[in-house]
Motif scaffolding. Structure first.
Motif, PDB file in Angstrom:
ATOM      1  N   TRP A  72     -13.792   0.242  -3.989  1.00 57.45           N
ATOM      2  CA  TRP A  72     -15.079   1.220  -4.345  1.00 57.45           C
ATOM      3  C   TRP A  72     -15.729   1.326  -2.980  1.00 57.45           C
ATOM      4  N   ARG A  73     -15.740   0.521  -2.068  1.00 57.95           N
ATOM      5  CA  ARG A  73     -16.242   1.128  -0.689  1.00 57.95           C
ATOM      6  C   ARG A  73     -15.276   1.965   0.007  1.00 57.95           C
ATOM      7  N   GLN A  74     -14.195   1.507   0.017  1.00 65.88           N
ATOM      8  CA  GLN A  74     -13.119   2.279   0.785  1.00 65.88           C
ATOM      9  C   GLN A  74     -13.351   3.764  -0.004  1.00 65.88           C
ATOM     10  N   GLN A  75     -13.282   3.978  -1.333  1.00 71.27           N
ATOM     11  CA  GLN A  75     -13.103   5.464  -1.984  1.00 71.27           C
ATOM     12  C   GLN A  75     -14.442   6.094  -1.552  1.00 71.27           C
ATOM     13  N   ALA A  76     -15.576   5.022  -1.368  1.00 73.81           N
ATOM     14  CA  ALA A  76     -16.891   5.930  -1.251  1.00 73.81           C
ATOM     15  C   ALA A  76     -16.837   6.599   0.336  1.00 73.81           C
ATOM     16  N   ILE A  77     -16.224   6.001   1.038  1.00 74.16           N
ATOM     17  CA  ILE A  77     -16.145   6.527   2.359  1.00 74.16           C
ATOM     18  C   ILE A  77     -15.514   8.169   2.266  1.00 74.16           C
ATOM     19  N   LEU A  78     -14.581   8.141   1.452  1.00 77.34           N
ATOM     20  CA  LEU A  78     -13.851   9.436   1.448  1.00 77.34           C
ATOM     21  C   LEU A  78     -14.596  10.284   0.378  1.00 77.34           C
ATOM     22  N   GLY A  79     -15.090   9.640  -0.745  1.00 75.33           N
ATOM     23  CA  GLY A  79     -15.547  11.020  -1.744  1.00 75.33           C
ATOM     24  C   GLY A  79     -16.879  10.731  -2.115  1.00 75.33           C
ATOM     25  N   ARG A  80     -17.612   9.665  -1.841  1.00 77.86           N
ATOM     26  CA  ARG A  80     -19.052   9.875  -1.969  1.00 77.86           C
ATOM     27  C   ARG A  80     -20.120   9.683  -0.980  1.00 77.86           C
ATOM     28  N   ARG A  81     -19.522   9.916   0.232  1.00 79.27           N
ATOM     29  CA  ARG A  81     -20.556  10.054   1.511  1.00 79.27           C
ATOM     30  C   ARG A  81     -20.412  11.124   2.079  1.00 79.27           C
ATOM     31  N   ASP A  82     -21.634  11.607   2.908  1.00 73.87           N
ATOM     32  CA  ASP A  82     -21.518  12.930   3.473  1.00 73.87           C
ATOM     33  C   ASP A  82     -21.191  12.511   4.938  1.00 73.87           C
ATOM     34  N   TRP A  83     -20.289  13.043   5.531  1.00 77.60           N
ATOM     35  CA  TRP A  83     -20.021  13.035   7.041  1.00 77.60           C
ATOM     36  C   TRP A  83     -19.144  14.083   7.201  1.00 77.60           C
ATOM     37  N   ASP A  84     -19.342  14.532   8.387  1.00 77.87           N
ATOM     38  CA  ASP A  84     -18.520  15.898   9.009  1.00 77.87           C
ATOM     39  C   ASP A  84     -17.203  15.867   9.350  1.00 77.87           C
ATOM     40  N   ALA A  85     -16.304  16.063   8.431  1.00 74.14           N
ATOM     41  CA  ALA A  85     -14.734  15.949   8.747  1.00 74.14           C
ATOM     42  C   ALA A  85     -14.679  16.558   9.949  1.00 74.14           C
ATOM     43  N   ASP A  86     -15.132  18.092  10.242  1.00 72.92           N
ATOM     44  CA  ASP A  86     -14.905  18.707  11.464  1.00 72.92           C
ATOM     45  C   ASP A  86     -15.234  17.961  12.797  1.00 72.92           C
ATOM     46  N   ALA A  87     -16.395  17.451  12.787  1.00 72.25           N
ATOM     47  CA  ALA A  87     -16.900  16.745  13.769  1.00 72.25           C
ATOM     48  C   ALA A  87     -15.916  15.339  14.026  1.00 72.25           C
ATOM     49  N   LEU A  88     -15.161  14.937  13.076  1.00 69.05           N
ATOM     50  CA  LEU A  88     -14.334  13.674  13.171  1.00 69.05           C
ATOM     51  C   LEU A  88     -13.159  14.104  13.828  1.00 69.05           C
ATOM     52  N   ARG A  89     -12.859  15.399  13.443  1.00 71.34           N
ATOM     53  CA  ARG A  89     -11.491  15.980  14.007  1.00 71.34           C
ATOM     54  C   ARG A  89     -11.730  16.293  15.465  1.00 71.34           C
ATOM     55  N   ASP A  90     -12.922  16.889  15.742  1.00 67.31           N
ATOM     56  CA  ASP A  90     -13.374  17.239  17.076  1.00 67.31           C
ATOM     57  C   ASP A  90     -13.227  15.617  18.277  1.00 67.31           C
TER      58      ASP A  90
END
Length: 192
Positions: A72-90
């Motif tokens: 559940w915690r691992q899945q929450a990071i991918l699908g239930r949390r707000d974070w900026d994928a473009d910022a991570l890519r940068d």
């Protein structure tokens, strides 16, 4: 920091120490993407799980590697949390350029097909993929890698979805697939 381990002879202990220090640095850089310390810690554990030696990385396997009772915690990071994928890519791109920069470096673009059984995943459609050598249910991903004499690393990825007509670029976001723009055949993919 990582460059030293690739260009000089080092003991296993020194190499592991360099990798551990580099992983700590990466975790520190991605920390601002997550609103809570607990979520940032879980993201770090997720990253460690991805770097583990299991060939297949399921949610349950990543959870087990992180010491969690379930995925559940691992899945929450991918699908239930707000974070900026473009910022991570940068952040990843900046880290790669910082450590692998070279005047003779090249950007390698590769289109890869991922075979799929159903149609529930983002971008799945009956389309041609070279991995199968035929038209079949698949996703098409386009990957960009920075390659220099110091090493190589992926710095960007997109899911491409083709229908009868123009190609549509799909941005992967948690729980959604959002078409960003249509591309005509032979149209430039230059960054705007």
């Amino acid at each position: 920091m990582i460059r030293r381990s690739w260009t000089q002879t080092a003991s296993i202990e020194e190499t592991l120490g360099l990798w551990a220090a580099s992983l700590r640095e990466v975790k520190k850089r991605i920390r601002p993407l997550f609103g809570q310390e607990r979520v940032a810690r879980n993201a770090g554990l997720f990253l460690e799980g991805l770097l583990g030696d299991e060939q297949r990385k399921t949610g349950w396997m990543r959870a087990e590697a992180a010491g969690d009772p379930g995925p559940w915690r691992q899945q929450a990071i991918l699908g239930r949390r707000d974070w900026d994928a473009d910022a991570l890519r940068d952040i990843v791109r900046d880290y790669v350029i910082e450590h692998l920069a070279d005047d003779d470096a090249v950007l390698v673009i590769d289109e890869t097909g991922f075979l799929k059984q159903g149609k529930a995943s983002c971008g799945v459609a009956r389309q041609y993929t070279g991995s199968a050598g035929k038209i079949t249910n698949c996703q098409i991903g386009v990957f960009a890698a920075y390659v220099s004499r110091h090493g190589h690393a992926f710095i960007d990825a997109r899911c491409i979805f083709r229908r009868n007509g123009p190609t549509i670029q799909i941005v992967w976001k948690p729980r959604t697939c959002q078409p960003t723009r249509a591309l005509r055949p032979n149209q430039s993919l230059r960054r705007e």
